[in-house]
Design a protein around this motif. Structure first.
Motif, mmCIF file in Angstrom:
data_model
loop_
_atom_site.group_PDB
_atom_site.id
_atom_site.type_symbol
_atom_site.label_atom_id
_atom_site.label_comp_id
_atom_site.label_asym_id
_atom_site.label_seq_id
_atom_site.Cartn_x
_atom_site.Cartn_y
_atom_site.Cartn_z
ATOM 1 N N PRO A 8 0.831 -1.198 0.000
ATOM 2 C CA PRO A 8 0.000 0.000 0.000
ATOM 3 C C PRO A 8 0.867 1.250 0.000
ATOM 4 O O PRO A 8 1.977 1.257 0.531
ATOM 5 C CB PRO A 8 -0.827 -0.130 1.284
ATOM 6 N N ALA A 9 0.339 2.323 -0.594
ATOM 7 C CA ALA A 9 1.141 3.532 -0.749
ATOM 8 C C ALA A 9 0.297 4.774 -0.533
ATOM 9 O O ALA A 9 -0.867 4.842 -0.949
ATOM 10 C CB ALA A 9 1.769 3.571 -2.139
ATOM 11 N N ARG A 38 4.513 2.064 1.255
ATOM 12 C CA ARG A 38 5.379 2.919 0.440
ATOM 13 C C ARG A 38 4.970 4.377 0.636
ATOM 14 O O ARG A 38 3.782 4.688 0.784
ATOM 15 C CB ARG A 38 5.265 2.547 -1.040
ATOM 16 N N LEU A 39 5.953 5.269 0.623
ATOM 17 C CA LEU A 39 5.732 6.698 0.850
ATOM 18 C C LEU A 39 6.320 7.518 -0.306
ATOM 19 O O LEU A 39 7.219 8.335 -0.094
ATOM 20 C CB LEU A 39 6.347 7.146 2.183
ATOM 21 N N PRO A 40 5.848 7.325 -1.529
ATOM 22 C CA PRO A 40 6.406 8.082 -2.646
ATOM 23 C C PRO A 40 6.109 9.574 -2.528
ATOM 24 O O PRO A 40 5.036 9.978 -2.066
ATOM 25 C CB PRO A 40 5.723 7.474 -3.868
ATOM 26 N N LEU A 41 7.078 10.378 -2.950
ATOM 27 C CA LEU A 41 6.975 11.834 -2.830
ATOM 28 C C LEU A 41 7.122 12.462 -4.208
ATOM 29 O O LEU A 41 7.956 12.057 -5.013
ATOM 30 C CB LEU A 41 8.062 12.336 -1.877
ATOM 31 N N VAL A 42 6.299 13.474 -4.455
ATOM 32 C CA VAL A 42 6.350 14.241 -5.692
ATOM 33 C C VAL A 42 6.520 15.714 -5.315
ATOM 34 O O VAL A 42 5.829 16.220 -4.424
ATOM 35 C CB VAL A 42 5.068 14.032 -6.522
ATOM 36 N N HIS A 43 7.436 16.389 -5.991
ATOM 37 C CA HIS A 43 7.711 17.795 -5.686
ATOM 38 C C HIS A 43 6.729 18.719 -6.399
ATOM 39 O O HIS A 43 6.540 18.605 -7.615
ATOM 40 C CB HIS A 43 9.137 18.159 -6.104
ATOM 41 N N THR A 44 6.122 19.626 -5.645
ATOM 42 C CA THR A 44 5.296 20.668 -6.255
ATOM 43 C C THR A 44 6.162 21.909 -6.480
ATOM 44 O O THR A 44 7.236 22.057 -5.880
ATOM 45 C CB THR A 44 4.107 21.034 -5.360
ATOM 46 N N ASP A 45 5.674 22.784 -7.310
ATOM 47 C CA ASP A 45 6.358 24.055 -7.572
ATOM 48 C C ASP A 45 6.195 24.944 -6.346
ATOM 49 O O ASP A 45 5.085 25.311 -5.979
ATOM 50 C CB ASP A 45 5.750 24.704 -8.810
ATOM 51 N N HIS A 75 2.400 6.481 -9.022
ATOM 52 C CA HIS A 75 3.106 5.600 -8.081
ATOM 53 C C HIS A 75 2.171 4.548 -7.478
ATOM 54 O O HIS A 75 2.582 3.821 -6.565
ATOM 55 C CB HIS A 75 3.732 6.425 -6.961
ATOM 56 N N GLY A 76 0.928 4.475 -7.962
ATOM 57 C CA GLY A 76 0.008 3.459 -7.458
ATOM 58 C C GLY A 76 -0.471 3.723 -6.045
ATOM 59 O O GLY A 76 -0.620 2.798 -5.249
ATOM 60 N N ILE A 77 -0.736 4.993 -5.739
ATOM 61 C CA ILE A 77 -1.112 5.380 -4.379
ATOM 62 C C ILE A 77 -2.595 5.147 -4.121
ATOM 63 O O ILE A 77 -3.407 5.115 -5.044
ATOM 64 C CB ILE A 77 -0.751 6.854 -4.107
ATOM 65 N N GLN A 78 -2.934 4.997 -2.835
ATOM 66 C CA GLN A 78 -4.321 4.866 -2.419
ATOM 67 C C GLN A 78 -4.813 6.086 -1.632
ATOM 68 O O GLN A 78 -5.972 6.159 -1.230
ATOM 69 C CB GLN A 78 -4.510 3.611 -1.558
ATOM 70 N N ALA A 79 -3.927 7.048 -1.373
ATOM 71 C CA ALA A 79 -4.277 8.269 -0.653
ATOM 72 C C ALA A 79 -3.202 9.301 -0.962
ATOM 73 O O ALA A 79 -2.108 8.957 -1.420
ATOM 74 C CB ALA A 79 -4.364 8.023 0.852
#
Length: 245
Positions: A8-9, A38-45, A75-79
């Motif tokens: 789960p992510a 999993r804790l994938p991170l995406v950078h915002t502007d 990234h296949g996240i659920q939240a």
């Protein structure tokens, strides 16, 4: 230890690059506690890097968050969680709810933000009186005080540090973080809150709590816990402090 892609992510929308490495560190610490997440991170502007109300309102605007939702969903996240304290509480209690609701609608997923993560963490600890040790200028820190009061917490002390940029906060190490926490503590506070996701804290929480002798809630720590809450995952992880114990 990297988690399998099937784990789960929860995705984190994170402004800039100041302390983004706390998130893989949090994932490793949770994995060592047996948590499959999993804790994938995406950078915002980030826009203008300034702890100033007008800049924070733009940083947390619906358009800036929405622009990165599809990348996070890849990234296949659920939240999804907006991993920023100041650019969520700056909208006020009602506005922060609107921000999270819009993010959830855009993503089609459960959503929250770091400001609500703090409110839920205070509730989960069962404490009523807190103090705030903020990196921000005092006028911005006062807005966080108001947000917590709206959440039902009593803020017995607040200290701002006058730091304008997240970039500067991201250079602080353990000694600076410990000094910040000590300076913001108060004898009547049952917990001390460090509200800035630009501040590296994931590796320091046991030392912070040992130093102060009470729970310490830090922005990236509570943000991770909020993500687990959205996934309905409960994890026992003393290495991340009393909040996870």
């Amino acid at each position: 230890m990297a988690q399998a892609a099937s784990a789960p992510a929860v995705g984190f929308l994170y402004p800039g690059y100041s302390a983004e490495d706390d998130y893989p560190r949090l994932e490793r610490i949770l994995a060592e506690a047996g948590a499959e997440v999993r804790l994938p991170l995406v950078h915002t502007d980030i826009g203008e890097d300034a702890h100033r109300v007008d800049a924070l309102l733009e940083m947390g605007s619906a358009a800036r968050l929405a622009a990165k939702v599809e990348e996070a969903k890849g990234h296949g996240i659920q939240a999804v969680v907006w991993a920023c304290t100041s650019a969520s509480f700056v909208f006020g209690w009602d506005g922060a709810h609107d921000q999270v609701r819009e993010l959830g609608q855009t993503a089609g997923l459960p959503a929250s933000s770091t400001s609500f993560a703090f409110a839920h963490a205070v509730r989960d600890l069962g404490v009523e009186r807190v103090s705030i040790a903020a990196t921000y200028p005092e006028d911005v820190a006062e807005l966080f005080t108001g947000f917590l009061k709206a959440a039902g917490a009593e803020v017995v002390a607040m200290r701002g540090s006058g730091i304008i940029t997240a970039a500067e906060v991201g250079t602080w190490g353990e000694e600076e973080v410990l000094a910040l926490a000590r300076g913001g503590d108060h004898p009547d506070a049952q917990a001390v809150l460090l509200p800035d996701t630009a501040l590296h804290t994931a590796a320091y929480i046991p030392a912070l709590e040992a130093e102060l002798g009470k729970p310490v809630l830090t922005a990236n720590q509570v943000t991770a816990k909020e993500g687990l809450r959205l996934l309905d995952l409960k994890v026992h992880c003393p290495a991340l402090g009393k909040l996870f114990s």
